[in-house]
Design a protein around this motif. Sequence first.
Motif, PDB file in Angstrom:
ATOM      1  N   LEU A  34      37.696   9.802 -35.096  1.00 25.07           N
ATOM      2  CA  LEU A  34      37.947  11.222 -35.327  1.00 25.07           C
ATOM      3  C   LEU A  34      38.346  11.450 -36.787  1.00 25.07           C
ATOM      4  N   PRO A  35      38.187  12.677 -37.310  1.00 19.78           N
ATOM      5  CA  PRO A  35      38.646  12.956 -38.670  1.00 19.78           C
ATOM      6  C   PRO A  35      40.129  12.616 -38.821  1.00 19.78           C
ATOM      7  N   TYR A  36      40.550  12.269 -40.033  1.00 17.22           N
ATOM      8  CA  TYR A  36      41.922  11.809 -40.255  1.00 17.22           C
ATOM      9  C   TYR A  36      42.945  12.828 -39.772  1.00 17.22           C
ATOM     10  N   TYR A  37      42.636  14.132 -39.966  1.00 18.97           N
ATOM     11  CA  TYR A  37      43.609  15.161 -39.601  1.00 18.97           C
ATOM     12  C   TYR A  37      43.695  15.359 -38.088  1.00 18.97           C
ATOM     13  N   ALA A  38      42.731  14.826 -37.327  1.00 15.45           N
ATOM     14  CA  ALA A  38      42.754  14.925 -35.866  1.00 15.45           C
ATOM     15  C   ALA A  38      43.378  13.693 -35.220  1.00 15.45           C
ATOM     16  N   GLN A  39      43.986  12.815 -36.028  1.00 14.06           N
ATOM     17  CA  GLN A  39      44.615  11.602 -35.528  1.00 14.06           C
ATOM     18  C   GLN A  39      46.133  11.784 -35.507  1.00 14.06           C
ATOM     19  N   PRO A  40      46.744  11.710 -34.321  1.00 13.73           N
ATOM     20  CA  PRO A  40      48.191  11.939 -34.224  1.00 13.73           C
ATOM     21  C   PRO A  40      48.986  10.960 -35.073  1.00 13.73           C
ATOM     22  N   ARG A  41      50.059  11.460 -35.659  1.00  9.10           N
ATOM     23  CA  ARG A  41      50.937  10.632 -36.484  1.00  9.10           C
ATOM     24  C   ARG A  41      52.191  10.209 -35.735  1.00  9.10           C
ATOM     25  N   VAL A  42      52.637  11.037 -34.809  1.00  3.86           N
ATOM     26  CA  VAL A  42      53.878  10.762 -34.089  1.00  3.86           C
ATOM     27  C   VAL A  42      53.640  10.948 -32.601  1.00  3.86           C
ATOM     28  N   CYS A  43      54.519  10.350 -31.804  1.00  2.00           N
ATOM     29  CA  CYS A  43      54.234  10.314 -30.368  1.00  2.00           C
ATOM     30  C   CYS A  43      55.515  10.257 -29.546  1.00  2.00           C
ATOM     31  N   HIS A  44      55.378  10.692 -28.312  1.00  2.70           N
ATOM     32  CA  HIS A  44      56.443  10.567 -27.313  1.00  2.70           C
ATOM     33  C   HIS A  44      55.764  10.264 -25.979  1.00  2.70           C
ATOM     34  N   PHE A  45      56.367   9.368 -25.199  1.00  2.00           N
ATOM     35  CA  PHE A  45      55.734   8.916 -23.959  1.00  2.00           C
ATOM     36  C   PHE A  45      56.655   9.148 -22.768  1.00  2.00           C
ATOM     37  N   THR A  46      56.040   9.342 -21.621  1.00  2.00           N
ATOM     38  CA  THR A  46      56.791   9.524 -20.385  1.00  2.00           C
ATOM     39  C   THR A  46      56.146   8.715 -19.279  1.00  2.00           C
ATOM     40  N   LEU A  47      56.981   8.260 -18.356  1.00  2.00           N
ATOM     41  CA  LEU A  47      56.492   7.535 -17.176  1.00  2.00           C
ATOM     42  C   LEU A  47      56.389   8.450 -15.965  1.00  2.00           C
ATOM     43  N   SER A  48      56.904   9.681 -16.098  1.00  2.00           N
ATOM     44  CA  SER A  48      56.839  10.642 -14.991  1.00  2.00           C
ATOM     45  C   SER A  48      55.479  11.336 -15.005  1.00  2.00           C
ATOM     46  N   PRO A  49      54.740  11.305 -13.907  1.00  2.00           N
ATOM     47  CA  PRO A  49      53.383  11.877 -13.913  1.00  2.00           C
ATOM     48  C   PRO A  49      53.394  13.387 -14.059  1.00  2.00           C
ATOM     49  N   TRP A  50      52.364  13.914 -14.703  1.00  2.00           N
ATOM     50  CA  TRP A  50      52.117  15.349 -14.744  1.00  2.00           C
ATOM     51  C   TRP A  50      51.233  15.672 -13.549  1.00  2.00           C
ATOM     52  N   THR A  51      51.693  16.556 -12.709  1.00  2.00           N
ATOM     53  CA  THR A  51      50.981  16.854 -11.466  1.00  2.00           C
ATOM     54  C   THR A  51      50.785  18.354 -11.300  1.00  2.00           C
ATOM     55  N   ILE A  52      49.912  18.698 -10.368  1.00  2.00           N
ATOM     56  CA  ILE A  52      49.715  20.103 -10.007  1.00  2.00           C
ATOM     57  C   ILE A  52      51.005  20.666  -9.417  1.00  2.00           C
ATOM     58  N   GLU A  53      51.652  19.840  -8.562  1.00  2.00           N
ATOM     59  CA  GLU A  53      52.854  20.301  -7.887  1.00  2.00           C
ATOM     60  C   GLU A  53      53.986  20.612  -8.866  1.00  2.00           C
ATOM     61  N   ARG A  54      54.028  19.904  -9.982  1.00  2.00           N
ATOM     62  CA  ARG A  54      55.063  20.164 -10.998  1.00  2.00           C
ATOM     63  C   ARG A  54      54.679  21.330 -11.907  1.00  2.00           C
ATOM     64  N   GLY A  55      53.485  21.870 -11.700  1.00  2.00           N
ATOM     65  CA  GLY A  55      53.040  22.997 -12.516  1.00  2.00           C
ATOM     66  C   GLY A  55      52.543  22.596 -13.890  1.00  2.00           C
ATOM     67  N   LEU A  56      52.192  21.312 -14.072  1.00  2.00           N
ATOM     68  CA  LEU A  56      51.747  20.826 -15.377  1.00  2.00           C
ATOM     69  C   LEU A  56      50.249  20.595 -15.445  1.00  2.00           C
ATOM     70  N   LEU A  57      49.563  20.641 -14.291  1.00  2.00           N
ATOM     71  CA  LEU A  57      48.102  20.544 -14.249  1.00  2.00           C
ATOM     72  C   LEU A  57      47.555  21.700 -13.437  1.00  2.00           C
ATOM     73  N   THR A  58      46.369  22.156 -13.789  1.00  2.00           N
ATOM     74  CA  THR A  58      45.678  23.146 -12.967  1.00  2.00           C
ATOM     75  C   THR A  58      45.024  22.431 -11.786  1.00  2.00           C
ATOM     76  N   PRO A  59      44.569  23.160 -10.762  1.00  2.00           N
ATOM     77  CA  PRO A  59      43.873  22.511  -9.652  1.00  2.00           C
ATOM     78  C   PRO A  59      42.620  21.743 -10.072  1.00  2.00           C
ATOM     79  N   SER A  60      42.021  22.106 -11.210  1.00  2.00           N
ATOM     80  CA  SER A  60      40.868  21.345 -11.715  1.00  2.00           C
ATOM     81  C   SER A  60      41.302  20.258 -12.693  1.00  2.00           C
ATOM     82  N   LEU A  61      42.628  19.939 -12.688  1.00  2.00           N
ATOM     83  CA  LEU A  61      43.209  18.799 -13.406  1.00  2.00           C
ATOM     84  C   LEU A  61      43.211  18.958 -14.926  1.00  2.00           C
ATOM     85  N   LYS A  62      43.149  20.200 -15.404  1.00  2.00           N
ATOM     86  CA  LYS A  62      43.372  20.442 -16.822  1.00  2.00           C
ATOM     87  C   LYS A  62      44.877  20.562 -17.060  1.00  2.00           C
ATOM     88  N   ILE A  63      45.318  20.120 -18.230  1.00  2.00           N
ATOM     89  CA  ILE A  63      46.738  20.225 -18.517  1.00  2.00           C
ATOM     90  C   ILE A  63      47.115  21.676 -18.789  1.00  2.00           C
TER      91      ILE A  63
END
Length: 618
Positions: free
Chosen positions: A548-577
Amino acid sequence: MSDQSTIETAGTLWDTFLDRVRRTPDSTAYREYDGRLHRWRDYSWMEMSARVARMQAGLARAGLQIGDRVGVLLPNGTDWVSFDLAAHSLGLVVVGLYPHETAATNAYILEHSDVGLALLDSSARLTAIASSGRELARLQHVWFRDEPTADYSSHHCQQNSLAEVLAGPDASISEIRIKPHDIATLIYTSGTTGRPKGVILSHFDLCWNAKAAGLIVPPRCDDVFLSVLPLAHAFERTVGYYLPMLTGCTVAYARSPQTLAEDFLSIRPSAILGVPLLFERVAAAIQAKVGDKWVRRKLLNAAIGTGWSHFLSEQRRTKPNVAKVLLWRILDRLVSKPIRAGFGGRLRVAISGGAPLLPGVSRTLIGLGLPIVEGYGLTEAGPVVSANGLDDNWPGSVGRPLPGVEVKLGAQSELLVRSPAVMVGYWKDPLLTKQVLDSEGWLSTGDVAELTVSNRIFLHGRLADQIVLSIGEKIDPAVVEAQICLDPVFEHAAVFGHRRPYLAVLAVLNPRGWRIFAAERGLDPTDPNNPAGKIALLFRIATTVADLPYYAQPRVCHFTLSPWTIERGLLTPSLKIKRDAIAAIFAKQIDDLYDSSMASTHSPVGSAAESERAPGSH
């Protein structure tokens, strides 16, 4: 050959069903798994007619009026279809709900659409919906597919099991003439931001769109569709349900994501619809199965390369090469054919919709002989706007408009669509309807696009999601996120950086992939955000996004072990964030990532990838 005469004469969904029963009464309409008998069961069109008649009698006894809304919240299957068709026969408007959506969202949809009768999977579902605090004053009848349990809700409506309803007496049903432009359904959009919107679609919209889509990739009477996407989804409803009914195909209902591999082998489908995430995971699974075995990886890559060359030749985009054809035949037999056998061995078309596929995913699957074609649509357009054909397939594009559909570019290269299947409007929202649908019938899609001289469409993200960095560069976050998630260590990813100098990424780690990765490097598996873990994972991301172009490459990050789910309101039914919801939950972490003292300790990912490759990176 497809039954084109049925396509040409279809006027309403109910007429379409009656016509199909008349034409092929003994052909297999649906196949679903019977959990009690532990086997697949077939239903003919005539058997479905009898089931629909029993459902019709139950609805007639409920005293509903033409135009009343009825809701259905079930897994895909013949009960969903029977309810839908019976409702259409009586002039009722069907509101589909997603089983994995939050109770609060489903309660909002039931209240907003004034549903008077709902078919739910269980009484526990009603208890959850009723506890949301919504009044649901119009909801007078609820049917449960499963027998009521101790969770039986005290909600004021009349409640019955579906078995009770179907065993009830016949009802007097006066003849109702449904007109093509009568409202057939309200389909509520996924709502990646804000509340879901109820899209009003008529019988004509749905029938016309199914017919037009069938002209691009014509179904065959002997096709077997494997239904994976929810029937509440506009794409599955039109192309995976109404189109097979128009042409007399068989639809088999997949049991669950966990048993999908087994279902492929049992059903041996010839057609399937999916969202990019499904095909991205298929491609990742194929690569992961090869692992680090050098010879097998070389063979796989060679098979993909020769298969891709063969595809380009078949599409008349390159000249045939005898030596390459011979090599392709050998590698296809040794490598590609066994992989295709895992999908049942007779898949002739897989249609991807919902978002563009990554080029690497298309190349991998097409190179292995899996017939992937991309299409594009949105609920407001009925839903299909464009598609590639099997003989006119240009991966990376979403094809050309369906016959009868017009497209053009508006301000900021927004794609505008005019079609006979464009929605009537948004339920109870004339102001928003006027904002997206002008007086000449042009629908604003919100998608940034490019049109070629041959009217082929290329998408470049959503206007609302587009990230504009403070250095002026524009980024489609979905491309970056999908690229990151090709690595099996990452389950989901969301990138941020609007009006910031660089991108930040939040990612959910795949439990198994992360455990293996952490063990190989001696990292603490319970804390991926410690400095050693972040550095290792950042290098992991670096190799994935290096193209990817250099500007589209993340420089910093944060990670989680808790899943993003529809039930938590973090995904749509078609699994988009749901980007806004994720940004709200992780607001502090995102702000911390942009702290100047932290930012100064990180180099751009692209530079890091060039200077050092993490051990074991793919």
